[in-house]
Scaffold this motif. Structure first.
Motif, PDB file in Angstrom:
ATOM      1  N   HIS A  60       0.751  -1.155  -0.102  1.00  0.00           N
ATOM      2  CA  HIS A  60       0.065  -0.030  -0.108  1.00  0.00           C
ATOM      3  C   HIS A  60       0.829   1.285   0.185  1.00  0.00           C
ATOM      4  O   HIS A  60       0.381   2.451  -0.144  1.00  0.00           O
ATOM      5  CB  HIS A  60      -1.050   0.113   1.182  1.00  0.00           C
ATOM      6  N   LEU A  61       2.142   0.966  -0.113  1.00  0.00           N
ATOM      7  CA  LEU A  61       2.957   2.345  -0.026  1.00  0.00           C
ATOM      8  C   LEU A  61       2.973   2.878  -1.544  1.00  0.00           C
ATOM      9  O   LEU A  61       2.678   2.408  -2.467  1.00  0.00           O
ATOM     10  CB  LEU A  61       4.322   1.884   0.076  1.00  0.00           C
ATOM     11  N   PRO A  62       2.810   4.240  -1.522  1.00  0.00           N
ATOM     12  CA  PRO A  62       2.813   5.030  -2.874  1.00  0.00           C
ATOM     13  C   PRO A  62       3.773   4.540  -3.747  1.00  0.00           C
ATOM     14  O   PRO A  62       3.386   4.477  -5.106  1.00  0.00           O
ATOM     15  CB  PRO A  62       2.908   6.458  -2.364  1.00  0.00           C
ATOM     16  N   SER A  63       5.013   4.181  -3.236  1.00  0.00           N
ATOM     17  CA  SER A  63       6.022   3.891  -4.447  1.00  0.00           C
ATOM     18  C   SER A  63       5.504   2.415  -5.021  1.00  0.00           C
ATOM     19  O   SER A  63       6.064   2.120  -6.257  1.00  0.00           O
ATOM     20  CB  SER A  63       7.309   3.798  -3.746  1.00  0.00           C
ATOM     21  N   THR A  64       5.211   1.569  -4.114  1.00  0.00           N
ATOM     22  CA  THR A  64       4.799   0.054  -4.481  1.00  0.00           C
ATOM     23  C   THR A  64       3.587   0.540  -5.760  1.00  0.00           C
ATOM     24  O   THR A  64       3.594  -0.361  -6.655  1.00  0.00           O
ATOM     25  CB  THR A  64       4.330  -0.672  -3.430  1.00  0.00           C
ATOM     26  N   ILE A  65       2.305   1.251  -5.128  1.00  0.00           N
ATOM     27  CA  ILE A  65       1.422   1.244  -6.118  1.00  0.00           C
ATOM     28  C   ILE A  65       1.980   1.822  -7.402  1.00  0.00           C
ATOM     29  O   ILE A  65       1.324   1.462  -8.676  1.00  0.00           O
ATOM     30  CB  ILE A  65       0.316   2.168  -5.375  1.00  0.00           C
ATOM     31  N   PHE A  66       2.747   3.140  -7.378  1.00  0.00           N
ATOM     32  CA  PHE A  66       3.443   3.463  -8.822  1.00  0.00           C
ATOM     33  C   PHE A  66       3.927   2.481  -9.572  1.00  0.00           C
ATOM     34  O   PHE A  66       3.627   2.275 -10.884  1.00  0.00           O
ATOM     35  CB  PHE A  66       4.166   4.559  -8.477  1.00  0.00           C
ATOM     36  N   THR A  67       4.770   1.680  -8.961  1.00  0.00           N
ATOM     37  CA  THR A  67       5.640   0.600  -9.673  1.00  0.00           C
ATOM     38  C   THR A  67       4.513   0.003 -10.133  1.00  0.00           C
ATOM     39  O   THR A  67       4.843  -0.502 -11.561  1.00  0.00           O
ATOM     40  CB  THR A  67       6.509  -0.126  -8.604  1.00  0.00           C
TER      41      THR A  67
END
Length: 142
Positions: A60-67
């Motif tokens: 749920h981290l923004p960086s993971t979602i973006f990836t």
């Protein structure tokens, strides 16, 4: 600058060295080598020096979602090929099983086919389905 290259690029110069010579006929240590224009690196989870559990919180981290969004865009809207060197189970989850199978069927997923932390892109490390030779062929067409 040479200083910024020390911070991580030398790791990839080594990991890509065999592929660079095979596909382009020149060393990956050359500044401006074309392999760095033809290859992009995506990391699902940042480097950890100790073993850790890939948890729901990380998903749920923004960086993971973006990836995840970026990978799905590249998989569905381009003809890019993906090389998965680590954490294949997690990457399969990012793509989703149906998309992963489609990409495999289309020859757009290359993976090691074995566990192990090595990210060296060599014939010995990418034996599954002649993955190394496939990469060389792709890069020679660039």
């Amino acid at each position: 600058s040479d200083y910024s290259r020390i911070q991580g690029d030398f790791y990839w110069e080594d990991a890509l060295s065999t592929l660079a010579v095979e596909a382009y006929g020149k060393s990956s240590t050359e500044k401006g080598h074309p392999i760095y224009e033809d290859v992009a690196f995506l990391q699902l989870v940042g480097y950890h020096s100790v073993k850790f559990k890939y948890s729901a919180e990380l998903k749920h981290l923004p960086s993971t979602i973006f990836t995840n969004l970026l990978v799905k865009h590249l998989a569905t809207k381009t003809d890019k090929t993906f090389l998965v060197l680590r954490s294949e189970t997690h990457w399969r989850e990012v793509f989703g099983e149906d998309l992963w199978r489609q990409l495999e069927s289309d020859g757009r997923i290359i993976s090691k086919g074995h566990c192990g932390m090595s990210q060296y892109i060599t014939k010995g490390n990418l034996k599954k389905d002649n993955g190394f030779d496939k990469l060389v062929t792709i890069l020679k067409r660039q």
